[in-house]
Design a protein around this motif. Structure first.
Motif, PDB file in Angstrom:
ATOM      1  N   ALA A  52       0.819  -1.207   0.000  1.00 27.33           N
ATOM      2  CA  ALA A  52       0.000   0.000   0.000  1.00 27.33           C
ATOM      3  C   ALA A  52       0.856   1.261   0.000  1.00 27.33           C
ATOM      4  O   ALA A  52       1.910   1.326   0.632  1.00 27.33           O
ATOM      5  CB  ALA A  52      -0.907   0.011   1.217  1.00 27.33           C
ATOM      6  N   ALA A  53       0.372   2.260  -0.723  1.00 33.61           N
ATOM      7  CA  ALA A  53       0.916   3.617  -0.663  1.00 33.61           C
ATOM      8  C   ALA A  53      -0.275   4.563  -0.596  1.00 33.61           C
ATOM      9  O   ALA A  53      -1.195   4.465  -1.418  1.00 33.61           O
ATOM     10  CB  ALA A  53       1.779   3.927  -1.874  1.00 33.61           C
ATOM     11  N   GLY A  54      -0.299   5.437   0.404  1.00 33.42           N
ATOM     12  CA  GLY A  54      -1.460   6.300   0.551  1.00 33.42           C
ATOM     13  C   GLY A  54      -1.140   7.604   1.238  1.00 33.42           C
ATOM     14  O   GLY A  54      -0.021   7.822   1.729  1.00 33.42           O
ATOM     15  N   PHE A  55      -2.150   8.453   1.277  1.00 32.11           N
ATOM     16  CA  PHE A  55      -2.001   9.765   1.903  1.00 32.11           C
ATOM     17  C   PHE A  55      -3.326  10.149   2.540  1.00 32.11           C
ATOM     18  O   PHE A  55      -4.379  10.055   1.905  1.00 32.11           O
ATOM     19  CB  PHE A  55      -1.593  10.807   0.864  1.00 32.11           C
ATOM     20  CG  PHE A  55      -1.292  12.166   1.444  1.00 32.11           C
ATOM     21  CD1 PHE A  55      -0.218  12.348   2.298  1.00 32.11           C
ATOM     22  CD2 PHE A  55      -2.073  13.268   1.126  1.00 32.11           C
ATOM     23  CE1 PHE A  55       0.074  13.596   2.839  1.00 32.11           C
ATOM     24  CE2 PHE A  55      -1.792  14.520   1.657  1.00 32.11           C
ATOM     25  CZ  PHE A  55      -0.716  14.693   2.505  1.00 32.11           C
ATOM     26  N   LEU A  56      -3.263  10.547   3.797  1.00 29.30           N
ATOM     27  CA  LEU A  56      -4.437  11.018   4.531  1.00 29.30           C
ATOM     28  C   LEU A  56      -4.116  12.376   5.128  1.00 29.30           C
ATOM     29  O   LEU A  56      -3.069  12.544   5.772  1.00 29.30           O
ATOM     30  CB  LEU A  56      -4.782  10.031   5.657  1.00 29.30           C
ATOM     31  CG  LEU A  56      -5.903  10.475   6.606  1.00 29.30           C
ATOM     32  CD1 LEU A  56      -7.261  10.362   5.926  1.00 29.30           C
ATOM     33  CD2 LEU A  56      -5.885   9.646   7.887  1.00 29.30           C
TER      34      LEU A  56
END
Length: 446
Positions: free
Chosen positions: A145-149
């Motif tokens: 996973a690669a994400g941004f919040l």
């Protein structure tokens, strides 16, 4: 600096204007507080908090304008910035299209859904808990996973020497997630943003991305050509925004637009797309709240842009309003496109043969006068047969115009919130089933 109240902003703006010696002066003051978490390869890489404010001072002498930006608000710093903006204005050439600042305006009361205190003041633990759901989903499915919040609360205000004053607050939580298979040959994606963090289900959206990633393993090649496609909202928006973002009156009047007629005139009032297409903006809609005033101080109201396929309104700069003598309609805020009652699954079930597209990216113009664009599919593209997803397929390059696309409309699903990867603009639009969508070549990119 914390989010400034209306009274705090009014006091600072009045102080700045008190130092002005220009013919007219306008001051914009805005800021935000927010936190974020970025992660990649199934672990957090950065986590932070950003607090920022900015004040822009615009001073004008006749048609000469100077602008200075500062983030220091003591008396001496503000006075220095105002003086510098006046010096720059005196050095600037005259702008033949300069329009004086607006006088006092009447705005609708702010949409109460636009600001959520809990979202603006989320704690690091709350963000961490939300990201943990996403990372656990990746690990449970043996994905990367690669994400941004990120969440933030903000304020915007403006005041000028003619008596105009405007103020509002806003909040936002934004999440995007890409899941990849361990061999990096399968990929899935999801993105959402909301004003209220309670609406952000990072587990649900991560599960959507995970399902697409595992489902895209072993993608097959099919021949480019014209296909029935189902565009999910995250895919449809990057083409749709080229349409409503192009409803500029000046370019249409000057013959530079897809709305220009050969020999002069525009297509305002003409039917250009399928009659099921209804697109409007409404700052007071609780599903997609927005500011009731625009960046230049004009009131933002409910505006119908396309109604039953007919171009109903164009937006105008203040200069072009003055030149043409028409109603001053500013650039649209976040738009809403009416949909139907069908789910995405219903659209798939009703498709004999077609392609499901999760996402479009790398959007580039080909011909502005036909609104033709090119780009690529990515992060989950699937072949549909007899109402079922049969297998994943390799990505395509497409050449398509949103005008042609909306004339080839076959069915609409239920409208939902999404956000554009190209403009970072929120919208409320449905998934769409489109006939004769043009794929021009294959792409090996995932």
């Amino acid at each position: 600096m914390a989010i400034l109240s209306e009274d705090d902003c009014r006091a600072i703006l009045k102080k700045a204007l008190s130092y002005s010696k220009a013919d007219e002066c306008e001051v914009n003051l805005s800021g935000s507080d927010g936190g974020n978490i970025r992660y990649a390869r199934n672990s957090v890489s950065t986590s932070g908090f950003i607090s920022q404010t900015s004040m822009a001072i615009s001073s004008a002498f006749g048609k000469k304008l100077g602008v200075v930006t500062t983030n220091e608000y003591d008396d001496a710093s503000i006075q220095k910035a105002v003086k510098l903006s006046e010096e720059l204005a005196q050095l600037a050439p005259e702008n033949p299209e300069y329009v004086p600042f607006l006088g006092p305006q009447t705005y609708a009361p702010a949409n109460p859904k636009m600001y959520d205190k809990k979202t603006a003041e989320m704690t690091p633990k709350q963000r961490t808990d939300m990201v943990e759901h996403s990372l656990n989903t990746a690990k449970d499915n043996k994905l990367t996973a690669a994400g941004f919040l990120q969440n933030q609360g903000g304020f915007s205000s403006m005041m000028n020497s003619h008596g105009l004053f405007a103020y509002n607050t806003s909040s936002d939580i934004n999440f995007s997630i890409t899941m990849r298979t361990q061999d990096s040959l399968g990929s899935g994606y999801a993105t959402r943003d909301f004003e209220d963090y309670n609406d952000m289900d990072t587990l649900k959206f991560s599960q959507i991305a995970a399902k697409k990633a595992t489902g895209s393993i072993g993608a097959k090649s099919i021949e480019p050509g014209k296909y029935t496609v189902i565009l999910e909202p995250a895919a449809a928006i990057v083409l749709l925004e080229q349409l409503y973002g192009g409803l500029d009156a000046r370019s249409a009047d000057e013959g530079r637009s897809f709305l220009s007629k050969a020999g002069g005139g525009t297509k305002l009032g003409e039917k250009m797309v399928d009659e099921r297409v209804n697109i409007y903006s409404d700052p007071l809609d609780s599903r997609l709240p927005n500011s009731t005033w625009s960046g230049d101080g004009r009131p933002q109201e409910k505006v119908s842009w396309i109604e039953k396929g007919v171009i109903k309104n164009l937006y105008y700069s203040r200069y072009w309003v003055q030149k043409q003598g028409v109603k001053a309609i500013p650039f649209p805020g976040p738009v809403i496109m009416e949909g139907g009652d069908a789910s995405l699954e219903d659209l798939i079930k009703g498709t004999e043969k077609g392609v499901l597209v999760t996402r479009l990216w790398y959007i580039r113009p080909v011909d502005p006068q036909t609104l033709l664009y090119t780009g690529l599919t990515r992060d989950g593209t699937f072949y549909i047969e007899n109402g079922e997803i049969k297998y994943p397929i390799k990505n395509f390059r497409f050449n398509e115009s949103p005008v042609i696309m909306l004339n080839n409309l076959d069915a609409l699903g239920k409208s939902e919130r999404t956000v554009s990867d190209e403009s970072n603009q929120s919208c409320l639009i449905p998934p769409m089933r489109i006939k004769e969508f043009t794929f021009t070549s294959l792409s090996d990119a995932v």
